[in-house]
Design a protein around this motif. Sequence first.
Motif, PDB file in Angstrom:
ATOM      1  N   ASN A  25     -24.040 -17.748  12.106  1.00  0.00           N
ATOM      2  CA  ASN A  25     -23.247 -18.647  11.912  1.00  0.00           C
ATOM      3  C   ASN A  25     -24.154 -19.679  12.731  1.00  0.00           C
ATOM      4  OD1 ASN A  25     -21.660 -20.985  11.665  1.00  0.00           O
ATOM      5  ND2 ASN A  25     -19.859 -19.789  12.605  1.00  0.00           N
ATOM      6  N   GLY A  26     -25.045 -20.573  12.332  1.00  0.00           N
ATOM      7  CA  GLY A  26     -25.702 -21.582  12.787  1.00  0.00           C
ATOM      8  C   GLY A  26     -26.893 -21.170  13.588  1.00  0.00           C
ATOM      9  N   ASP A  27     -26.787 -21.410  14.913  1.00  0.00           N
ATOM     10  CA  ASP A  27     -27.724 -20.996  15.822  1.00  0.00           C
ATOM     11  C   ASP A  27     -27.175 -19.634  16.605  1.00  0.00           C
ATOM     12  OD1 ASP A  27     -29.744 -22.943  15.549  1.00  0.00           O
ATOM     13  OD2 ASP A  27     -28.542 -24.231  16.718  1.00  0.00           O
ATOM     14  N   ALA A  28     -26.171 -19.243  16.186  1.00  0.00           N
ATOM     15  CA  ALA A  28     -25.209 -18.274  16.861  1.00  0.00           C
ATOM     16  C   ALA A  28     -24.958 -17.116  15.954  1.00  0.00           C
ATOM     17  CB  ALA A  28     -24.185 -18.396  17.853  1.00  0.00           C
ATOM     18  N   GLU A  29     -24.651 -15.898  16.434  1.00  0.00           N
ATOM     19  CA  GLU A  29     -24.024 -14.842  15.715  1.00  0.00           C
ATOM     20  C   GLU A  29     -22.473 -14.860  16.057  1.00  0.00           C
ATOM     21  OE1 GLU A  29     -27.132 -11.525  14.735  1.00  0.00           O
ATOM     22  OE2 GLU A  29     -26.297 -11.337  16.601  1.00  0.00           O
ATOM     23  N   GLU A  30     -21.604 -14.411  14.982  1.00  0.00           N
ATOM     24  CA  GLU A  30     -20.255 -14.317  15.168  1.00  0.00           C
ATOM     25  C   GLU A  30     -19.955 -13.049  14.339  1.00  0.00           C
ATOM     26  OE1 GLU A  30     -16.453 -17.247  13.550  1.00  0.00           O
ATOM     27  OE2 GLU A  30     -18.610 -18.077  13.720  1.00  0.00           O
ATOM     28  N   PHE A  31     -18.432 -12.687  14.762  1.00  0.00           N
ATOM     29  CA  PHE A  31     -18.114 -11.296  14.133  1.00  0.00           C
ATOM     30  C   PHE A  31     -16.646 -11.600  13.495  1.00  0.00           C
ATOM     31  CE2 PHE A  31     -15.962 -11.111  17.903  1.00  0.00           C
ATOM     32  CZ  PHE A  31     -15.021 -10.473  17.884  1.00  0.00           C
ATOM     33  N   THR A  45       4.171  -4.384  21.810  1.00  0.00           N
ATOM     34  CA  THR A  45       4.080  -5.482  22.819  1.00  0.00           C
ATOM     35  C   THR A  45       2.519  -5.163  23.372  1.00  0.00           C
ATOM     36  OG1 THR A  45       5.215  -3.880  24.496  1.00  0.00           O
ATOM     37  CG2 THR A  45       6.281  -5.542  23.227  1.00  0.00           C
ATOM     38  N   ALA A  46       2.113  -3.947  23.237  1.00  0.00           N
ATOM     39  CA  ALA A  46       0.667  -3.651  23.752  1.00  0.00           C
ATOM     40  C   ALA A  46      -0.180  -4.692  23.251  1.00  0.00           C
ATOM     41  CB  ALA A  46       0.199  -2.128  23.287  1.00  0.00           C
ATOM     42  N   SER A  47      -1.360  -5.127  24.231  1.00  0.00           N
ATOM     43  CA  SER A  47      -2.094  -6.147  23.727  1.00  0.00           C
ATOM     44  C   SER A  47      -3.427  -5.539  23.205  1.00  0.00           C
ATOM     45  CB  SER A  47      -2.901  -6.558  25.083  1.00  0.00           C
ATOM     46  OG  SER A  47      -1.890  -7.236  25.869  1.00  0.00           O
ATOM     47  N   LEU A  48      -3.926  -6.170  22.360  1.00  0.00           N
ATOM     48  CA  LEU A  48      -4.978  -5.618  21.452  1.00  0.00           C
ATOM     49  C   LEU A  48      -6.330  -6.090  21.685  1.00  0.00           C
ATOM     50  CD1 LEU A  48      -5.764  -3.399  19.114  1.00  0.00           C
ATOM     51  CD2 LEU A  48      -5.311  -5.264  17.538  1.00  0.00           C
ATOM     52  N   LEU A  49      -7.278  -5.752  22.375  1.00  0.00           N
ATOM     53  CA  LEU A  49      -8.507  -6.357  22.691  1.00  0.00           C
ATOM     54  C   LEU A  49      -9.744  -5.986  22.135  1.00  0.00           C
ATOM     55  CD1 LEU A  49      -7.944  -5.957  26.602  1.00  0.00           C
ATOM     56  CD2 LEU A  49      -7.382  -8.013  25.246  1.00  0.00           C
ATOM     57  N   VAL A  50     -10.703  -6.800  21.778  1.00  0.00           N
ATOM     58  CA  VAL A  50     -11.939  -6.396  21.196  1.00  0.00           C
ATOM     59  C   VAL A  50     -13.033  -6.696  21.865  1.00  0.00           C
ATOM     60  CG1 VAL A  50     -13.499  -6.639  19.123  1.00  0.00           C
ATOM     61  CG2 VAL A  50     -11.049  -6.307  18.619  1.00  0.00           C
ATOM     62  N   GLU A  51     -13.770  -5.805  22.418  1.00  0.00           N
ATOM     63  CA  GLU A  51     -14.874  -6.217  23.451  1.00  0.00           C
ATOM     64  C   GLU A  51     -16.517  -5.827  22.879  1.00  0.00           C
ATOM     65  OE1 GLU A  51     -12.525  -5.261  27.484  1.00  0.00           O
ATOM     66  OE2 GLU A  51     -14.411  -3.717  26.931  1.00  0.00           O
ATOM     67  N   ALA A  52     -17.125  -6.973  22.713  1.00  0.00           N
ATOM     68  CA  ALA A  52     -18.586  -6.760  22.277  1.00  0.00           C
ATOM     69  C   ALA A  52     -19.411  -6.682  23.535  1.00  0.00           C
ATOM     70  CB  ALA A  52     -19.190  -8.078  21.498  1.00  0.00           C
ATOM     71  N   SER A  56     -25.765  -4.819  30.048  1.00  0.00           N
ATOM     72  CA  SER A  56     -24.627  -5.260  31.047  1.00  0.00           C
ATOM     73  C   SER A  56     -23.811  -6.526  30.542  1.00  0.00           C
ATOM     74  CB  SER A  56     -24.987  -5.383  32.404  1.00  0.00           C
ATOM     75  OG  SER A  56     -26.105  -6.425  32.483  1.00  0.00           O
ATOM     76  N   ASP A  57     -24.191  -6.988  29.618  1.00  0.00           N
ATOM     77  CA  ASP A  57     -23.308  -8.392  29.119  1.00  0.00           C
ATOM     78  C   ASP A  57     -22.400  -7.768  28.244  1.00  0.00           C
ATOM     79  OD1 ASP A  57     -25.302  -9.892  30.516  1.00  0.00           O
ATOM     80  OD2 ASP A  57     -26.734 -10.028  28.899  1.00  0.00           O
ATOM     81  N   TRP A  58     -21.010  -8.574  28.376  1.00  0.00           N
ATOM     82  CA  TRP A  58     -20.154  -8.151  27.511  1.00  0.00           C
ATOM     83  C   TRP A  58     -18.947  -9.420  27.548  1.00  0.00           C
ATOM     84  CZ3 TRP A  58     -15.115  -7.535  29.401  1.00  0.00           C
ATOM     85  CH2 TRP A  58     -14.787  -7.738  30.744  1.00  0.00           C
ATOM     86  N   MET A  59     -18.453  -9.548  26.186  1.00  0.00           N
ATOM     87  CA  MET A  59     -17.450 -10.660  25.957  1.00  0.00           C
ATOM     88  C   MET A  59     -16.004  -9.869  25.577  1.00  0.00           C
ATOM     89  SD  MET A  59     -19.724 -13.370  23.974  1.00  0.00           S
ATOM     90  CE  MET A  59     -18.496 -14.636  24.098  1.00  0.00           C
ATOM     91  N   ARG A  60     -15.082 -10.354  25.837  1.00  0.00           N
ATOM     92  CA  ARG A  60     -13.676  -9.725  25.538  1.00  0.00           C
ATOM     93  C   ARG A  60     -12.836 -10.969  24.649  1.00  0.00           C
ATOM     94  NH1 ARG A  60     -10.013  -7.426  30.131  1.00  0.00           N
ATOM     95  NH2 ARG A  60     -11.687  -5.737  30.020  1.00  0.00           N
ATOM     96  N   ARG A  75     -14.985 -16.570  17.594  1.00  0.00           N
ATOM     97  CA  ARG A  75     -15.502 -15.301  17.625  1.00  0.00           C
ATOM     98  C   ARG A  75     -17.126 -15.192  17.759  1.00  0.00           C
ATOM     99  NH1 ARG A  75     -12.248 -15.695  13.690  1.00  0.00           N
ATOM    100  NH2 ARG A  75     -13.765 -15.203  12.078  1.00  0.00           N
ATOM    101  N   ARG A  76     -17.610 -16.374  18.306  1.00  0.00           N
ATOM    102  CA  ARG A  76     -18.708 -16.302  18.513  1.00  0.00           C
ATOM    103  C   ARG A  76     -19.454 -15.507  19.494  1.00  0.00           C
ATOM    104  NH1 ARG A  76     -19.808 -22.560  19.550  1.00  0.00           N
ATOM    105  NH2 ARG A  76     -17.877 -21.809  20.699  1.00  0.00           N
ATOM    106  N   LEU A  77     -20.530 -14.895  19.494  1.00  0.00           N
ATOM    107  CA  LEU A  77     -21.383 -13.829  20.336  1.00  0.00           C
ATOM    108  C   LEU A  77     -22.325 -14.736  21.451  1.00  0.00           C
ATOM    109  CD1 LEU A  77     -21.468 -10.715  18.054  1.00  0.00           C
ATOM    110  CD2 LEU A  77     -19.819 -11.113  19.741  1.00  0.00           C
ATOM    111  N   THR A  78     -21.784 -15.724  22.199  1.00  0.00           N
ATOM    112  CA  THR A  78     -22.578 -16.557  22.679  1.00  0.00           C
ATOM    113  C   THR A  78     -23.382 -15.793  23.875  1.00  0.00           C
ATOM    114  OG1 THR A  78     -20.568 -17.497  23.866  1.00  0.00           O
ATOM    115  CG2 THR A  78     -21.317 -18.576  21.995  1.00  0.00           C
ATOM    116  N   ALA A  79     -22.792 -14.633  24.422  1.00  0.00           N
ATOM    117  CA  ALA A  79     -23.431 -14.096  25.641  1.00  0.00           C
ATOM    118  C   ALA A  79     -24.749 -13.239  25.344  1.00  0.00           C
ATOM    119  CB  ALA A  79     -22.322 -13.183  26.191  1.00  0.00           C
ATOM    120  N   PHE A  80     -24.943 -13.231  24.122  1.00  0.00           N
ATOM    121  CA  PHE A  80     -26.138 -12.304  23.764  1.00  0.00           C
ATOM    122  C   PHE A  80     -27.294 -13.291  22.913  1.00  0.00           C
ATOM    123  CE2 PHE A  80     -22.140 -10.326  23.086  1.00  0.00           C
ATOM    124  CZ  PHE A  80     -21.838  -9.368  24.314  1.00  0.00           C
ATOM    125  N   TYR A  81     -28.457 -12.694  22.742  1.00  0.00           N
ATOM    126  CA  TYR A  81     -29.505 -13.303  22.164  1.00  0.00           C
ATOM    127  C   TYR A  81     -29.389 -12.776  20.808  1.00  0.00           C
ATOM    128  CZ  TYR A  81     -31.992  -8.842  22.978  1.00  0.00           C
ATOM    129  OH  TYR A  81     -32.508  -7.574  22.915  1.00  0.00           O
TER     130      TYR A  81
END
Length: 260
Positions: A25-31, A45-52, A56-60, A75-81
Amino acid sequence: MIRRLNYTGRRRIPRENIRIAIYRNGDAEEFDARVSCAGLDLPDTASLLVEAYHKSDWMRFDFGTVGQIVIPRDRRLTAFYLGARVLFRVKAVSTDGESGKILAEADRIVPLSPDSGQDRDPLLPVRVVDGLGSQVWRLTWEGGPVLELNRQEPEVKRLLTSDPRFKWLILPQVMRSILIRVLVEGMDEEEDVGGGGEGQRWLDFARSLHPVAPPKSDDRDIELIENWADDVVAAFCGRNNVMENWRWSLRPQEDLFNRI
């Protein structure tokens, strides 16, 4: 501030309940992610989390709750090249009583290509990189093996994919090194909620080539490991007719044309 998560008594979210695809998506990746917790008897009521994550880099990303999934807009994966080997995990986390307790999880989810619907991540990713100096290639690890090729030699990737003189010289030794490391470091025995660890993927591949199981964890003498890896590589070379293909590749060009 991120809460500490409690892994006691966690369940597995079936991998077939999860579909994640990465796209540019442009200059970044998205999921995109589609997740279902149906049949797991989890509280709505349980929270639903998706982590990329990558190394050692990660995003939640907050996907709402089990009972009411809300897909986040960003949902841009800005923490990764770009091109990083990003994997995913999905967690259902309690918000009642034992807040922060992980109720269910799936880890090491390999994203799909949105075009083909196939795994975006091959068994042995190949990446062209800087910083190799005089090395043409090297094997490195990022949660699993990655074959790095020197960007200063632009022909090296073409040679690897199309020239048997190059491919069959490298791949057997790369495969041997990977299998030995998987067993020496016990990667096949790492806890992997949801399955699909890199060590297990490579052992599954080895079993498809060679019926003899690797040495058991309590009897992993380095010599036994190396002998087993040698047998798997020999089976790989036999199945792919490596010696025959190598000999044909050395023949004069006119002989190759006569063979067609």
